[in-house]
Design a protein around this motif. Structure first.
Motif, PDB file in Angstrom:
ATOM      1  N   MET A  84       0.832  -1.201   0.000  1.00  0.00           N
ATOM      2  CA  MET A  84       0.000   0.000   0.000  1.00  0.00           C
ATOM      3  C   MET A  84       0.869   1.254   0.000  1.00  0.00           C
ATOM      4  SD  MET A  84      -3.464  -0.555   2.151  1.00  0.00           S
ATOM      5  CE  MET A  84      -4.427  -2.055   2.083  1.00  0.00           C
ATOM      6  N   LYS A  85       1.983   1.219   0.705  1.00  0.00           N
ATOM      7  CA  LYS A  85       2.885   2.377   0.724  1.00  0.00           C
ATOM      8  C   LYS A  85       3.338   2.710  -0.697  1.00  0.00           C
ATOM      9  CE  LYS A  85       7.188   4.047   2.840  1.00  0.00           C
ATOM     10  NZ  LYS A  85       7.937   4.315   1.598  1.00  0.00           N
ATOM     11  N   CYS A  86       3.709   1.692  -1.471  1.00  0.00           N
ATOM     12  CA  CYS A  86       4.152   1.917  -2.853  1.00  0.00           C
ATOM     13  C   CYS A  86       3.009   2.425  -3.720  1.00  0.00           C
ATOM     14  CB  CYS A  86       4.719   0.636  -3.440  1.00  0.00           C
ATOM     15  SG  CYS A  86       6.279   0.114  -2.696  1.00  0.00           S
ATOM     16  N   LEU A  87       1.826   1.889  -3.513  1.00  0.00           N
ATOM     17  CA  LEU A  87       0.677   2.341  -4.290  1.00  0.00           C
ATOM     18  C   LEU A  87       0.407   3.819  -4.052  1.00  0.00           C
ATOM     19  CD1 LEU A  87      -1.793   1.706  -6.113  1.00  0.00           C
ATOM     20  CD2 LEU A  87      -3.073   1.281  -4.006  1.00  0.00           C
ATOM     21  N   PHE A  88       0.452   4.218  -2.788  1.00  0.00           N
ATOM     22  CA  PHE A  88       0.194   5.626  -2.476  1.00  0.00           C
ATOM     23  C   PHE A  88       1.272   6.519  -3.082  1.00  0.00           C
ATOM     24  CE2 PHE A  88      -3.048   3.987   0.133  1.00  0.00           C
ATOM     25  CZ  PHE A  88      -3.849   5.044   0.562  1.00  0.00           C
ATOM     26  N   GLU A  89       2.494   6.054  -3.092  1.00  0.00           N
ATOM     27  CA  GLU A  89       3.564   6.828  -3.729  1.00  0.00           C
ATOM     28  C   GLU A  89       3.286   7.010  -5.214  1.00  0.00           C
ATOM     29  OE1 GLU A  89       7.047   4.619  -2.787  1.00  0.00           O
ATOM     30  OE2 GLU A  89       7.254   5.476  -0.761  1.00  0.00           O
ATOM     31  N   LYS A  90       2.742   5.978  -5.855  1.00  0.00           N
ATOM     32  CA  LYS A  90       2.459   6.042  -7.286  1.00  0.00           C
ATOM     33  C   LYS A  90       1.361   7.042  -7.621  1.00  0.00           C
ATOM     34  CE  LYS A  90       4.012   1.486  -8.855  1.00  0.00           C
ATOM     35  NZ  LYS A  90       4.833   2.008  -9.970  1.00  0.00           N
ATOM     36  N   VAL A  91       0.451   7.280  -6.660  1.00  0.00           N
ATOM     37  CA  VAL A  91      -0.619   8.261  -6.903  1.00  0.00           C
ATOM     38  C   VAL A  91      -0.322   9.591  -6.211  1.00  0.00           C
ATOM     39  CG1 VAL A  91      -2.377   6.514  -7.307  1.00  0.00           C
ATOM     40  CG2 VAL A  91      -2.016   7.361  -4.972  1.00  0.00           C
ATOM     41  N   ASP A  92       0.959   9.771  -5.837  1.00  0.00           N
ATOM     42  CA  ASP A  92       1.438  11.042  -5.258  1.00  0.00           C
ATOM     43  C   ASP A  92       0.723  11.429  -3.975  1.00  0.00           C
ATOM     44  OD1 ASP A  92       3.307  11.463  -7.365  1.00  0.00           O
ATOM     45  OD2 ASP A  92       1.689  12.207  -8.632  1.00  0.00           O
ATOM     46  N   LEU A  93       0.515  10.439  -3.124  1.00  0.00           N
ATOM     47  CA  LEU A  93      -0.072  10.698  -1.811  1.00  0.00           C
ATOM     48  C   LEU A  93       0.835  10.094  -0.735  1.00  0.00           C
ATOM     49  CD1 LEU A  93      -3.853   9.827  -2.379  1.00  0.00           C
ATOM     50  CD2 LEU A  93      -2.905  12.107  -1.972  1.00  0.00           C
ATOM     51  N   PRO A  94       1.010  10.799   0.388  1.00  0.00           N
ATOM     52  CA  PRO A  94       1.680  10.168   1.521  1.00  0.00           C
ATOM     53  C   PRO A  94       0.731   9.147   2.149  1.00  0.00           C
ATOM     54  CG  PRO A  94       0.811  12.282   2.190  1.00  0.00           C
ATOM     55  CD  PRO A  94       0.535  12.156   0.709  1.00  0.00           C
ATOM     56  N   ASP A 111      -0.570   1.170  10.179  1.00  0.00           N
ATOM     57  CA  ASP A 111      -1.141  -0.178  10.119  1.00  0.00           C
ATOM     58  C   ASP A 111      -1.301  -0.678   8.685  1.00  0.00           C
ATOM     59  OD1 ASP A 111      -3.104   1.952  10.007  1.00  0.00           O
ATOM     60  OD2 ASP A 111      -4.657   0.407  10.029  1.00  0.00           O
ATOM     61  N   LEU A 112      -1.249   0.232   7.710  1.00  0.00           N
ATOM     62  CA  LEU A 112      -1.468  -0.158   6.316  1.00  0.00           C
ATOM     63  C   LEU A 112      -0.191  -0.166   5.483  1.00  0.00           C
ATOM     64  CD1 LEU A 112      -4.738   1.858   5.539  1.00  0.00           C
ATOM     65  CD2 LEU A 112      -4.542  -0.515   6.293  1.00  0.00           C
ATOM     66  N   MET A 113       0.885   0.394   5.993  1.00  0.00           N
ATOM     67  CA  MET A 113       2.111   0.595   5.219  1.00  0.00           C
ATOM     68  C   MET A 113       2.549  -0.647   4.443  1.00  0.00           C
ATOM     69  SD  MET A 113       3.636   3.587   5.301  1.00  0.00           S
ATOM     70  CE  MET A 113       3.703   5.115   6.230  1.00  0.00           C
ATOM     71  N   ASN A 114       2.646  -1.774   5.127  1.00  0.00           N
ATOM     72  CA  ASN A 114       3.201  -2.986   4.516  1.00  0.00           C
ATOM     73  C   ASN A 114       2.142  -3.958   4.012  1.00  0.00           C
ATOM     74  OD1 ASN A 114       5.924  -2.197   5.029  1.00  0.00           O
ATOM     75  ND2 ASN A 114       5.644  -2.794   7.174  1.00  0.00           N
ATOM     76  N   ALA A 115       0.868  -3.559   4.123  1.00  0.00           N
ATOM     77  CA  ALA A 115      -0.198  -4.432   3.635  1.00  0.00           C
ATOM     78  C   ALA A 115      -0.102  -4.548   2.118  1.00  0.00           C
ATOM     79  CB  ALA A 115      -1.557  -3.871   4.033  1.00  0.00           C
ATOM     80  N   PRO A 116      -0.317  -5.738   1.576  1.00  0.00           N
ATOM     81  CA  PRO A 116      -0.200  -5.902   0.121  1.00  0.00           C
ATOM     82  C   PRO A 116      -1.409  -5.336  -0.614  1.00  0.00           C
ATOM     83  CG  PRO A 116      -0.912  -7.953   1.119  1.00  0.00           C
ATOM     84  CD  PRO A 116      -0.636  -7.005   2.256  1.00  0.00           C
ATOM     85  N   VAL A 117      -1.172  -4.830  -1.808  1.00  0.00           N
ATOM     86  CA  VAL A 117      -2.256  -4.535  -2.733  1.00  0.00           C
ATOM     87  C   VAL A 117      -2.566  -5.835  -3.459  1.00  0.00           C
ATOM     88  CG1 VAL A 117      -2.942  -3.204  -4.761  1.00  0.00           C
ATOM     89  CG2 VAL A 117      -1.532  -2.144  -2.989  1.00  0.00           C
TER      90      VAL A 117
END
Length: 229
Positions: free
Chosen positions: A54-64, A69-75
């Motif tokens: 989820m952290k990587c996904l948010f980076e891809k959409v330009d959001l912190p 609790d969600l940082m390492n959860a998989p998409v």
């Protein structure tokens, strides 16, 4: 459960892939059914992680992402349809609205949108009189969940707010009229009422086993010839 299309409604149920189901997208999968009607069915695979966190996904959409609790959860890989698009399954976040306003908004949406997904979302929302999701494009699911496709839910999560329990997938699963019923008749799936703890509180790699345990089964008990429960 019989595959009588006139009598079954698998909304807020799990589809559990039988061993004989070898389709790459669905082998050994658990699908949460968001909607099932005479028009077909729509759901999300809940146990196939993709390559992104989820952290990587948010980076891809330009959001912190200010939700530890969600940082390492998989998409997850939600299914083979629209795999470039995000789908967020979460606890319902409702706002009270006047019933006439809710009905008016649904009528406008139905008139303006022509996609199957929009029609299904409008139909689902209409079942919740006087309630409206706080998010812009949301399907309300009986059982206390919503499935949102608009960016506003990501924006809420990015600042540490939003729904407490969240699953994000890329892509979704869909069946046309009568297709899911045919697959049930072909012994492709077991079905059971959904338990949200399996979706949100169970590690991804254990969700298949946990879903089967809702039926009192273990994977070693199954073969391609086992019938439906």
């Amino acid at each position: 459960m019989t595959a009588d299309s006139a009598s079954i409604n698998l909304t807020h149920h799990f589809l559990i892939a039988m061993p004989g189901l070898e389709d790459e997208a669905f082998a050994k999968s658990v699908v949460y059914v968001c909607e099932h009607s005479e028009r077909g069915a729509l759901g999300l695979v809940i146990n196939k992680p993709g390559e992104l966190s989820m952290k990587c996904l948010f980076e891809k959409v330009d959001l912190p992402l200010h939700r530890q609790d969600l940082m390492n959860a998989p998409v997850l890989q939600g299914g083979p349809v629209h795999t470039e698009r995000g789908f967020v399954l979460h606890d319902a976040m409702w706002a009270d609205v006047p019933v006439d306003v809710a009905v008016q908004d649904l009528a406008i949406e139905a008139a303006q949108e022509e996609t199957v997904e929009a029609a299904q979302e409008a139909a689902a929302l209409s079942a919740v009189s006087g309630k409206e999701s706080v998010y812009a494009s949301t399907m309300t699911i009986p059982g206390g969940l919503e499935m949102t496709t608009s960016k506003d839910v990501l924006e809420a999560l990015s600042v540490g707010a939003g729904p407490q329990r969240v699953l994000i997938s890329l892509g979704y699963s869909a069946w046309g009229e009568g297709q899911l019923e045919s697959e049930l008749a072909e012994n492709s799936w077991l079905t059971v009422g959904a338990d949200t703890a399996v979706i949100f509180d169970t590690p991804v790699e254990r969700r298949y086993e946990r879903a089967m345990q809702l039926l009192g089964l273990e994977s070693w008990m199954l073969s391609g010839e086992v019938g439906h429960s």
